[in-house]
Every structure is written in structure tokens, then in C-alpha cells.
Design an enzyme around this catalytic site. Structure first.
Site, short mmCIF file in Angstrom:
data_model
loop_
_atom_site.label_atom_id
_atom_site.label_comp_id
_atom_site.label_asym_id
_atom_site.label_seq_id
_atom_site.Cartn_x
_atom_site.Cartn_y
_atom_site.Cartn_z
N LYS A 47 52.32 49.28 59.50
CA LYS A 47 53.48 48.06 59.01
C LYS A 47 54.66 48.42 59.91
CE LYS A 47 51.37 47.83 54.52
NZ LYS A 47 50.86 49.03 54.74
N SER B 160 53.85 59.38 55.05
CA SER B 160 52.63 59.10 54.20
C SER B 160 51.62 59.94 54.09
CB SER B 160 52.16 57.88 54.47
OG SER B 160 50.89 57.62 53.81
N ALA B 161 51.14 60.45 53.01
CA ALA B 161 49.99 61.49 52.99
C ALA B 161 48.68 60.66 53.62
CB ALA B 161 49.72 61.85 51.54
N ASP B 162 48.75 59.38 53.95
CA ASP B 162 47.58 58.91 54.68
C ASP B 162 47.30 59.72 55.80
OD1 ASP B 162 47.58 57.07 52.61
OD2 ASP B 162 48.12 55.28 53.74
N VAL C 69 45.22 55.27 50.84
CA VAL C 69 44.23 55.25 51.80
C VAL C 69 43.86 56.91 51.94
CG1 VAL C 69 44.20 55.49 54.31
CG2 VAL C 69 45.11 53.18 53.33
N GLU D 136 39.85 50.61 49.22
CA GLU D 136 40.92 51.24 48.56
C GLU D 136 41.21 50.14 47.45
OE1 GLU D 136 44.69 50.86 49.03
OE2 GLU D 136 44.74 50.15 51.04
N LYS E 102 49.58 54.15 41.03
CA LYS E 102 49.42 54.45 42.44
C LYS E 102 49.15 55.87 42.49
CE LYS E 102 51.64 54.21 47.00
NZ LYS E 102 52.97 53.80 47.55
N1 PSU Z 1 47.60 48.19 52.94
C1 PSU Z 1 48.02 46.77 52.45
N2 PSU Z 1 48.58 47.12 51.32
C2 PSU Z 1 48.85 48.22 50.72
C3 PSU Z 1 48.49 49.38 51.32
C4 PSU Z 1 47.94 49.20 52.57
O1 PSU Z 1 47.74 45.93 53.26
O2 PSU Z 1 49.36 48.14 49.57
C5 PSU Z 1 48.74 50.81 50.62
C6 PSU Z 1 47.55 51.69 50.89
O3 PSU Z 1 46.92 52.24 49.81
C7 PSU Z 1 48.59 52.83 51.70
C8 PSU Z 1 49.58 52.75 50.83
O4 PSU Z 1 47.60 54.12 51.49
O5 PSU Z 1 49.82 51.30 51.04
C9 PSU Z 1 50.88 53.69 51.63
O6 PSU Z 1 51.58 54.10 50.66
P1 PSU Z 1 52.82 55.06 51.13
O7 PSU Z 1 53.62 54.63 52.15
O8 PSU Z 1 53.54 55.53 49.85
O9 PSU Z 1 52.12 56.53 51.63
MN MN Z 2 55.93 58.14 51.03
#
Ligand code: PSU
Ligand code: MN
Length: 316
Positions: A162, A143-145, A109, A28, A89
Site C-alpha cells: 500500500k 510490519s512483521a509481515d 499476513v 488471512e 488483530k
Molecule cells: N491487505 C488488505 N487489508 C488488510 C491487510 C492486508 O487488503 O487489512 C492486513 C494484513 O493482515 C496485513 C496487515 O498483515 O494488514 C498489516 O498490518 P501491519 O501494518 O500492522 O503489520
Molecule cells: Mn506495525
């Protein structure tokens, strides 16, 4: 299998590997543009590609540049992602807008999974996956992940979730969505910077080969005539290497502090993850960045081995 999608540009190395059925690992780009500071971001991106090659697979870093969906990037493109402040992003919902208006986008992701699936890539390495944020019962920030893990037939190799997130709710949500969650070589689900989270592994696999067998079973299961088998992806959690981890007890106050700072600044939505990652690097005096770099490389090595085992187990 190569894609004929008119919006996708494959670099020749990736196109040839996919065509020949050789192992390819998707990577990614949000981690490059919004996950780490310069120049560690571009150095890590290069090193991660080198690790994938060293373990016998072809790396395909994914991003959108000038509205074109890139499957595989060259040196200049990696540098642009690492330095250009205009790179947004982009989540799955942003993809049509970014393509239509000819913009640059770093793929999360979720978005990388969707593009990998379009391109015919089955295995993808990242750092940590997004999840259910703390306080999501009010903020609805999930997250949409996770949504994409229920949709795209891709295996995501990450160091777990995390601990800036609610790990328990994330695991519940993945169960609701029907996403297999495998942990490599551990009975505990890992927490990105830390090997332990306090939550048991939903399922444990001993080797990358075992993980590849699960993928083959999932995508070959209950296959009605003409369909692609059981839909959706697989999360393969790979604990951070012991020598790079920051233990959970040590990490907890740092995370609490970063969350409190974020609240005081009023940061919400898509900016939360980039802010928290950056703040934790400051609070830990750079140690969290070292852990992050080590775990991404480790995930790339595992992903390459899973891709190889999967490629050796039959036709797509
Ligand atoms: N893992 C890392 N660093 C990052 C991410 C993942 O070590 O920056 C990113 C990925 O792209 C993941 C995003 O999809 O953080 C999650 O963002 P959000 O919580 O807004 O969905
Ligand atoms: Mn979010």
C-alpha cells in the site's frame, strides 16, 4: 502433508486435500475483521473462497477461535470474525498468548504465513502486504509481515504494498532479508490501489506456472541433507485489475490526507493500518473498498493457479 500440531484444527476438506497433495490456498482473517466494514468483509471472504474453488484449489481461511488455530472456517466462524468486536488483530508474537488464554484472533499476513507453514500450505492470497511505514527511521514501525517472509516457506500473493507505506524502503528491506519479489506480468512493482508505484519490479514472471517454478527452485535449492531447502518465503505481486484501479496520481492526495488525520488523532502501532484503510474508504466515497475487493479476488485466482502449478511439479 498434514500437520499433527495439537493446536491446529483442519476442516476435513482441507485435511483431505493436503493429504492427497491437492492444491490448497491459505487466506488471512485480519482483512475480514480489521480491513473492511461489515457486511462487505464477510461477503468478500465468501467470494474469495469461491474464486479459489473456481480455479481448482481448496481455500483454507485461517484464524484463531477460542484459542484453537483454525485451518479452514465454516460460515458461522466467518460471520463471527466479521462481526465480533472481541476479535483481536494478532501478529506472530501474539499467537502464544491468544492460544494459551483461549481467545479469538484474526491473523495478519505474518501470522497466517506461520500457520500455513505449520499446516503444510505453500501458497497464500491476501490484499496487500504490510511493509516499512513512512517515517520508520524514527517510529521503527516495520510490519512483521516482512520478517515472516524471511522465515516461513510460503508464497504470498498480494497486490504489492500500500502506498500508505514507504514502498522504496519496503523493497530495500525485502532485499536485505533475502526475499524474492516477483511481479506477475509487469515491469513495475504495484501499489495496491494502483498498478504503478514508480518502483521497478525486482523480478518479473509471465505466468503463474513460472512463479511456481521459482518456488520449486527456491525450496529445492542448496538443500543440505535433511533440510527444507532455501528458507523463507516469496512475495508474488499481482497488480490490481485495470478496471478497478485508482491511479497513483489520484490516490496520492487521499493518502496524504488520511496520514495527516491519523497523526492528528495520535494513532500509532498496530492500529495504523486498520485506521488508514477505513479512512481511505471514507475519503474516496467507497471506491477504495471496491478496488480492495477486486484485487483480493484477483489475487485469489492467481494464488489458486500457482498452487495448482506447484502441486503438478512434483512432491512437496
Ligand atoms: N491487505 C488488505 N487489508 C488488510 C491487510 C492486508 O487488503 O487489512 C492486513 C494484513 O493482515 C496485513 C496487515 O498483515 O494488514 C498489516 O498490518 P501491519 O501494518 O500492522 O503489520
Ligand atoms: Mn506495525
Amino acid at each position: 502433508m498434514t500437520s499433527i500440531n495439537p493446536h491446529l484444527d483442519h476442516i476435513p476438506e482441507v485435511r483431505d486435500a493436503l493429504h492427497a497433495g491437492r492444491p490448497v490456498v491459505a487466506l488471512e482473517s485480519t482483512i475480514i475483521s480489521h480491513g473492511m466494514p461489515y457486511p462487505q468483509n464477510v461477503q468478500t471472504a465468501r467470494e474469495v473462497e469461491a474464486v479459489v474453488r473456481a480455479y481448482g484449489a481448496v481455500p483454507a481461511t485461517i484464524a484463531v477461535l477460542g484459542g484453537r488455530i483454525k485451518v479452514g472456517l465454516d460460515e458461522d466462524e466467518l460471520e463471527l470474525l466479521a462481526t465480533d468486536a472481541g476479535v483481536q488483530k494478532i501478529s506472530t508474537r501474539d499467537l502464544p498468548f491468544t492460544v494459551a488464554l483461549g481467545l479469538h484472533g484474526a491473523t495478519t499476513v505474518a501470522t497466517t504465513m506461520r500457520i500455513a507453514h505449520l499446516a503444510g500450505i505453500r501458497v497464500f492470497a491476501t490484499g496487500g502486504t504490510g511493509g516499512v511505514h513512512r517515517g520508520a527511521e524514527r517510529s521503527m514501525d516495520i510490519s512483521a509481515d516482512l520478517t515472516e517472509l524471511s522465515r516461513s516457506e510460503v508464497c504470498v500473493v498480494s497486490a504489492g504494498v500500500k502506498s500508505i507505506l514507504d514502498i522504496g524502503l519496503t523493497l530495500e528491506y525485502l532485499e536485505t532479508l533475502g526475499v524474492p519479489v516477483l511481479v506477475l506480468g509487469s515491469r513495475e512493482f504495484p501499489a495496491f490501489y494502483s498498478r504503478e508505484s514508480g518502483f521497478p519490479a525486482p523480478l518479473t514472471v509471465a505466468t503463474p506456472d513460472e512463479a511456481a517454478r521459482v518456488l520449486r527452485a527456491k525450496w529445492g535449492l542448496c538443500r543440505p541433507e535433511g533440510s527444507a531447502g532455501q528458507e523463507g518465503g516469496v512475495l508474488l505481486a499481482n497488480p490490481v485489475p485495470s478496471d478497478a484501479e485508482i491511479g497513483a496520481a489520484e490516490m496520492t492526495p487521499h493518502i496524504e490526507r488520511a496520514l495527516a488525520d491519523m497523526k492528528a488523532l495520535g494513532i500509532v502501532g498496530k492500529d495504523t493500518t486498520p485506521y488508514l484503510l477505513g479512512r481511505i474508504v471514507e475519503i474516496t466515497g467507497g471506491r477504495s473498498l471496491e478496488a480492495n475487493i477486486a484485487l483480493v479476488k484477483h489475487n485469489a485466482a492467481v494464488a489458486a493457479q500457482v498452487a495448482q502449478a506447484y502441486a503438478g511439479q512434483g512432491l512437496n
